[in-house]
Design a protein around this motif. Sequence first.
Motif, PDB file in Angstrom:
ATOM      1  N   ILE A 186     -10.406   0.063  -5.529  1.00  0.00           N
ATOM      2  CA  ILE A 186      -8.744  -0.136  -4.888  1.00  0.00           C
ATOM      3  C   ILE A 186      -7.903  -0.333  -5.921  1.00  0.00           C
ATOM      4  CG2 ILE A 186      -6.616  -1.979  -4.304  1.00  0.00           C
ATOM      5  CD1 ILE A 186      -8.900  -3.237  -2.122  1.00  0.00           C
TER       6      ILE A 186
ATOM      7  N   ILE B 162      -2.009   0.321  -4.401  1.00  0.00           N
ATOM      8  CA  ILE B 162      -1.433  -0.694  -4.450  1.00  0.00           C
ATOM      9  C   ILE B 162      -0.774  -1.380  -4.841  1.00  0.00           C
ATOM     10  CG2 ILE B 162      -1.672  -2.822  -3.659  1.00  0.00           C
ATOM     11  CD1 ILE B 162      -3.872  -2.721  -1.631  1.00  0.00           C
TER      12      ILE B 162
ATOM     13  N   THR C  31      -7.472   3.784  -2.523  1.00  0.00           N
ATOM     14  CA  THR C  31      -6.448   3.347  -1.899  1.00  0.00           C
ATOM     15  C   THR C  31      -5.767   2.518  -3.094  1.00  0.00           C
ATOM     16  OG1 THR C  31      -7.101   2.127   0.426  1.00  0.00           O
ATOM     17  CG2 THR C  31      -5.336   0.661  -0.014  1.00  0.00           C
TER      18      THR C  31
ATOM     19  N   THR D 208       1.212  -1.082  -0.156  1.00  0.00           N
ATOM     20  CA  THR D 208      -0.238   0.287  -0.165  1.00  0.00           C
ATOM     21  C   THR D 208       0.330   1.450  -0.095  1.00  0.00           C
ATOM     22  OG1 THR D 208      -1.413  -0.826   0.921  1.00  0.00           O
ATOM     23  CG2 THR D 208      -1.556   1.081   1.304  1.00  0.00           C
TER      24      THR D 208
END
Length: 218
Positions: free
Chosen positions: A182, A87, A85, A77
């Motif tokens: 994500i 990643i 988020t 992350t």
Amino acid sequence: MTLPVGRRVTVEGHELLVDGKPLVDLTETRLDAPHNRENLAAAVELVLRVVPAGQLFAPEFTRAVETFAPGRHRLETVAVRHGITFINDSKATNPASVIAALNSLPDPGSPNIVILLGGLDKGMDFSSLASQAHRIKFAALFGECRARIAAAIGDAFPAADCGNDFRLAFDTALKNAVPGDIMLLSPACASMDMFKDYKERGDRFTELARAGSGSTGR
């Protein structure tokens, strides 16, 4: 679910057990993802070949497991911005690694992963990626292998061809992300068509994520 790994090591729920005795709570580690559970359990099984089981329960051993951190570019992350988020999983250079990464991430029950896929064509079979429509909401395709990936996923989930332009792939992915999503670089391919190696590719993703390039789909 019980995961038998060897003669003496199992994973039950979130606990790693040796001879039926809890060794470590995996939720207290960075190794609770399914593939990391298997790797850790296999490693403990190997240790048992040369070390008495009692020594594994020493505080030094359990502390080492609890504080171990996977290397960079492996489900790393690197930023959280506007509820998204970011990643970096640039080390995922084949479809099986991508699926392992997807299985390691929280599943809210609907697709919430915007993924960057592509890179050097090594003649791999990408058809397994089509089975991940329950996790992937959008894919930005880039690099030499993008057309083959597009053909393999068909209409399983929306995707955009971003050519050999990694910045465009990043910005296109970001425009299709909303808070709670994500944004994942897990490219399923080697990097050498556009980058020196997977580290350089991951560093570029990290730089863009932290700089806030582009705009979200809010």
